[in-house]
Design a protein around this motif. Structure first.
Motif, short mmCIF file in Angstrom:
data_model
loop_
_atom_site.label_atom_id
_atom_site.label_comp_id
_atom_site.label_asym_id
_atom_site.label_seq_id
_atom_site.Cartn_x
_atom_site.Cartn_y
_atom_site.Cartn_z
N LYS A 39 0.83 -1.21 0.00
CA LYS A 39 0.00 0.00 0.00
C LYS A 39 0.86 1.26 0.00
N VAL A 40 2.00 1.20 0.67
CA VAL A 40 2.95 2.32 0.65
C VAL A 40 3.45 2.53 -0.78
N ARG A 41 3.81 1.43 -1.42
CA ARG A 41 4.27 1.52 -2.82
C ARG A 41 3.20 2.15 -3.70
N ASP A 42 1.94 1.75 -3.52
CA ASP A 42 0.86 2.28 -4.35
C ASP A 42 0.67 3.78 -4.15
N LEU A 43 0.85 4.25 -2.90
CA LEU A 43 0.73 5.68 -2.63
C LEU A 43 1.84 6.44 -3.36
N VAL A 44 3.05 5.95 -3.28
CA VAL A 44 4.17 6.59 -3.96
C VAL A 44 3.92 6.63 -5.47
N ASP A 45 3.41 5.53 -6.00
CA ASP A 45 3.14 5.46 -7.44
C ASP A 45 2.07 6.48 -7.84
N SER A 46 1.04 6.65 -7.00
CA SER A 46 -0.02 7.62 -7.30
C SER A 46 0.55 9.03 -7.35
N LEU A 47 1.40 9.36 -6.39
CA LEU A 47 2.01 10.70 -6.37
C LEU A 47 2.94 10.89 -7.57
N TYR A 48 3.66 9.86 -7.94
CA TYR A 48 4.57 9.91 -9.08
C TYR A 48 3.81 10.24 -10.37
N HIS A 49 2.63 9.65 -10.52
CA HIS A 49 1.84 9.86 -11.73
C HIS A 49 0.88 11.05 -11.61
N ARG A 106 12.30 -0.51 8.79
CA ARG A 106 12.28 0.32 7.59
C ARG A 106 11.39 -0.32 6.54
N ILE A 107 10.63 0.50 5.83
CA ILE A 107 9.92 0.06 4.64
C ILE A 107 10.63 0.70 3.46
N LYS A 108 11.26 -0.12 2.64
CA LYS A 108 12.03 0.40 1.51
C LYS A 108 11.27 0.15 0.21
N ILE A 109 11.06 1.24 -0.53
CA ILE A 109 10.41 1.15 -1.84
C ILE A 109 11.49 1.35 -2.90
N ALA A 110 11.60 0.36 -3.78
CA ALA A 110 12.62 0.40 -4.84
C ALA A 110 12.05 1.05 -6.11
N PHE A 111 12.96 1.55 -6.96
CA PHE A 111 12.57 2.25 -8.18
C PHE A 111 13.45 1.78 -9.33
N ASN A 112 12.81 1.51 -10.47
CA ASN A 112 13.54 1.08 -11.66
C ASN A 112 13.41 2.14 -12.75
N PRO A 113 14.43 2.97 -12.95
CA PRO A 113 14.36 4.04 -13.97
C PRO A 113 14.20 3.50 -15.39
N LEU A 114 14.60 2.24 -15.60
CA LEU A 114 14.55 1.67 -16.95
C LEU A 114 13.27 0.86 -17.18
N TYR A 115 12.37 0.94 -16.19
CA TYR A 115 11.16 0.11 -16.29
C TYR A 115 10.30 0.52 -17.47
N ARG A 176 11.73 13.01 -8.21
CA ARG A 176 11.94 14.05 -7.19
C ARG A 176 10.80 15.05 -7.15
N ALA A 177 10.01 15.07 -8.23
CA ALA A 177 8.84 15.96 -8.26
C ALA A 177 7.76 15.52 -7.27
N ILE A 178 7.88 14.28 -6.76
CA ILE A 178 6.93 13.83 -5.74
C ILE A 178 6.92 14.80 -4.56
N ALA A 179 8.09 15.33 -4.23
CA ALA A 179 8.19 16.23 -3.08
C ALA A 179 7.38 17.51 -3.27
#
Length: 603
Positions: A39-49, A106-115, A176-179
Motif C-alpha cells: 500500500k505504501v508503494r501504491d501511494l508513492v506510485d499515485s504521487l509519481y503519476h 524500515r519500509i524500503k520502496i525500490a525504483f527502476n528508472p529503466l522500467y 523528485r517531483a513527488i516532493a
C-alpha cells in the motif's frame, strides 16, 4: 454563519517539514503502522503519476488562557491522513515505523528508472530486487539532503551501460517531483466540538469511514507533550497489547527504557503472566472507564473538551483546567490498570458465572460495571466484601435489559450523574423496580428468549446462571456446563434440526430458537442423532429406572430429573413430538426465565 473549516494545499515536502518541526503533530507515528508495504508503494506510485490521494484533515487545539493573563497557542493535530503521511515519511524520509510488536522497521520502496510496462516502476524491496543493478533499492536516496544528480547518473550508468543519461536525468526529475506534489488539507476550526469534527469528517471522507471518538481523544492526548501525553498514550496502548499478548512484556522491557522507568510500567507488569481473556480492554475501554470513574461523566467528547481546557460555564479555555484534567485522567488510567482492581473486578464477573468471552455481553456493559466497581470501592459506606455483589447485580440487570447496547453514552452519563446525586442504592432500587418488575420476569423476559441469537443478553445470563449453580450438561453426571461453554459445537438441539425439517419442514428461524438449545457432550449428541425427543428422553428415563445402559451417564431417576430441571426441560418432554414443538418452546422459555430470575435475586 462562520465557516467551520478552511481548505489549503501543501506540498508533500512542506507537510513533512511541518511535522519534523512539530508544527503539526502526527500521533499515529507512535503506534504500530497498519498499512502493508504494498500500500505504501501504491501511494508513492499515485504521487509519481500525479493522481489524487485524498484530503488530509487537521484540527487545531484551542488556544488556552494561562496564569498571568497570557495565551498558549494550541497545537495542530493531524486527525485523518495519519497513515498516508506516515507512509510518506517512511518511504521518502527513511523513517522507521513500528510493527505489531512495536519494533522499529524500515519500509524500503525500490525504483527502476529503466522500467517499461503498463504497471508501476516501483516495488517493495526484496533480496532479488536488491541484487539487480537496474533497481534503486531505496527511493529515500533521492530525497536526502546530500543527493547529487550528477554522481548518481555516473554511478548508475556505470552499472547499466545501456542506460541513456538524458533519459535517466528526466526520470530523476519526475521522481523528485513527488516532493512538490500538492496535498489538499482541510483545517477544522479550533472551536469545533468532537461531534462537529466527526460530522465534517464523515461528509468529506468518500469511503464513509467514521472518526472514532476514542481515536480523536487518543490523538489529542498524544499531541500534548506538555502534560506527558505521549507517554500516557503509549502506556494505554502497551497495556491493551499486553492484555492480549502477555509475551509482549519481554519486547517492551528490552526496547523501551523510557517506558520501563515510568509508573505505568509498574502498573502493567503483572500482565506478563496473566492469561485471562474475560475482559481484554482496548484503548476505547480504558479511556471510557477512566473518564467515567474519575470525572463522573459518560460522554467521551467531554473528555476532549476538558483536556483542551474547556470551561463549560465561561465558554472559554483555561490552562489550569487542562492541567487538572490531564492529572485526573492519568489517575483514572492508573486505577484502571491496577492489578488488584482489575483482577478483583474480573473475579466478580467470573463468580457470577461469566467465565468465558463467549458469554460476555457488550463491552459497554462491562465498561460501566468496571466503572461502578471502582466507584463503589471508593465509597466507605459500602463494605469491600459487598462491592462485587452489587457490581454483579448491576451488570446482569444491564445485560438483561440491553441498557448499554448501541449508542449508550447518554444512558451511561445519566446513570453516573444519578448515582453521584442520589447515591447508588437509591438509583439501583429505582432502576430494578422500573425495569425488572413482575411483568418483566413473566412476560418480557420469555419474549426476549424468542430468538435465534446466542448473543442476546437473556441467553447469556441463562448460561451464566447454569455455570454459577455448577449445573451438569444434559444427560451428564459429571461434565459441567462450565466445562463446555466456550465450545459452540457442544450446543445441542433438543428437538433435532433434521427431525424438525423432516416432520414439519421447519425453517432455520424455528429450529434454531435458543429455547431449543442445551449444552451436551458431543459423544452423547452423536448417539441421540435425529430422534424424536419423546423417544430418547423416554429411553433415558427407562434406563435410569432399570439400571440398563443408554447414551447418557445418569444412573438413577432422581439424578435424571434434577438434570432436566437444571437444564429447564419441561416435564412433558417424554411424550413430545414435532407437533408439540412450539408448545415446548413456550414452556421452556418460561422455565428459563424463572431460572434467570432466581439467579439474579440470589446474587
Amino acid at each position: 454563519m462562520k465557516d467551520r473549516y478552511s481548505v489549503t494545499n501543501y506540498s508533500v515536502q512542506s507537510i513533512l517539514g511541518l511535522i519534523e518541526s512539530e508544527d503539526i503533530a502526527i500521533p499515529e507515528i507512535q503506534r504500530p503502522f497498519v498499512w502493508s508495504s504494498t500500500k505504501v508503494r501504491d501511494l508513492v506510485d499515485s504521487l509519481y503519476h500525479g493522481y489524487p490521494t485524498g484530503y488530509l484533515i487537521t484540527w487545531k487545539n484551542p488556544d488556552v488562557k494561562v496564569k498571568g493573563g497570557g495565551t498558549s497557542e494550541g497545537k495542530t493535530v493531524l486527525i485523518d491522513g495519519q497513515q498516508r503521511v506516515t507512509a510518506l515519511m517512511a518511504a521518502l524520509a527513511g523513517l522507521k515505523v513500528l510493527n505489531d510488536d512495536y519494533e522499529s522497521k524500515r519500509i524500503k520502496i525500490a525504483f527502476n528508472p529503466l522500467y517499461e510496462g503498463e504497471d508501476t516502476p516501483f516495488a517493495v524491496l526484496t533480496p532479488i530486487i536488491e541484487k539487480d543493478s537496474k533497481w534503486v533499492s531505496d527511493i529515500a536516496t533521492f530525497f536526502s539532503k546530500d543527493f547529487s544528480t550528477f554522481r548518481f547518473i555516473n554511478d548508475y550508468c556505470g552499472k547499466n551501460p545501456e542506460c541513456d543519461p538524458d533519459l535517466l536525468d528526466a526520470k530523476l526529475t519526475d521522481i523528485r517531483a513527488i516532493a512538490t506534489r500538492q496535498l489538499g488539507c482541510i483545517v477544522i476550526d479550533a472551536d469545533c466540538t468532537i461531534d462537529e469534527v466527526t460530522d465534517i469528517f464523515i461528509r468529506i471522507n468518500s469511503k464513509g469511514a467514521v472518526l472514532s471518538q476514542a481515536d480523536f481523544a487518543m490523538s489529542k492526548i498524544a499531541a500534548d507533550e506538555a502534560h506527558g501525553g505521549s507517554m500516557l498514550r503509549k502506556a494505554i496502548d502497551y497495556y491493551c497489547h499486553l492484555a492480549v499478548k502477555p509475551e509482549f512484556w519481554s519486547i517492551v522491557s528490552d526496547r523501551d527504557p523510557e517506558y520501563m522507568a515510568s509508573e505505568y510500567a509498574q502498573k502493567a507488569e503483572w500482565l506478563k503472566s496473566d492469561h485471562d481473556n474475560i475482559y481484554d480492554p482496548d484503548y476505547n475501554d480504558v479511556l471510557r472507564v477512566a473518564f467515567m470513574h474519575e470525572f463522573g461523566r459518560g460522554k467521551l467528547p467531554d473528555l476532549v473538551a476538558l483536556l483542551s481546557g474547556r470551561d463549560f460555564e465561561a465558554r472559554d479555555y483555561k490552562g489550569e483546567i487542562a492541567d487538572e484534567s490531564f492529572e485526573r485522567l492519568k489517575a483514572g488510567v492508573l486505577r484502571f490498570m491496577d492489578r488488584n482492581n482489575f483482577q478483583d473486578f474480573v473475579l466478580s464477573l467470573r463468580s457470577a458465572g461469566f467465565i468465558s468471552p463467549q458469554i460476555i455481553y457488550s463491552k459497554g456493559a462491562v465498561n460501566f460495571a468496571y466503572n461502578l466497581y471502582l466507584t463503589l470501592r471508593r465509597n466507605k459506606d459500602i463494605p469491600s466484601t459487598d462491592v462485587k455483589r452489587w457490581v454483579q447485580r448491576w451488570y446482569v440487570m444491564s445485560v438483561l435489559t440491553g441498557r448499554y447496547s448501541g449508542s449508550s453514552e447518554t444512558v451511561m452519563d445519566r446513570d453516573i450523574r444519578m448515582i453521584a446525586e442520589q447515591g447508588f442504592f437509591t438509583v439501583y432500587e429505582n432502576v430494578v423496580a422500573a425495569r425488572l418488575s413482575d411483568t418483566f420476569w413473566q412476560v418480557e423476559l420469555p419474549q426476549k428468549l424468542e430468538t435465534t441469537s446466542t448473543r442476546t443478553g437473556a441467553w447469556l445470563v441463562y448460561v451464566a446462571s447454569q455455570v454459577k449453580e455448577a449445573a451438569n450438561t444434559l444427560f451428564s453426571g459429571g461434565v459441567k456446563v462450565s466445562d463446555v461453554v466456550a465450545t459452540i459445537g457442544d450446543i445441542h438441539h433438543i428437538f433435532p434440526r433434521n427431525y424438525l425439517k423432516k416432520e414439519i419442514n421447519a425453517p432455520q428461524s424455528l429450529y434454531n430458537q435458543v429455547a431449543n438449545y442445551a449444552y451436551l457432550e458431543k459423544r452423547i449428541n452423536i448417539k441421540i442423532a435425529d430422534r424424536k425427543p419423546g423417544e430418547y428422553f423416554t429411553e433415558a428415563k427407562n434406563a435410569c429406572l432399570s439400571g440398563s445402559e443408554y447414551f447418557g451417564d445418569l444412573t438413577d431417576s432422581d439424578s435424571l430429573m434434577t438434570n432436566l430441571t437444571d437444564n429447564c426441560i419441561p416435564e412433558g418432554i417424554f411424550g413430545m413430538g414435532a407437533e408439540d414443538y412450539e408448545a415446548f418452546l413456550a414452556a421452556r422459555r418460561r422455565l428459563m426465565a424463572k431460572k434467570i430470575e432466581a439467579y439474579f435475586k440470589g446474587l
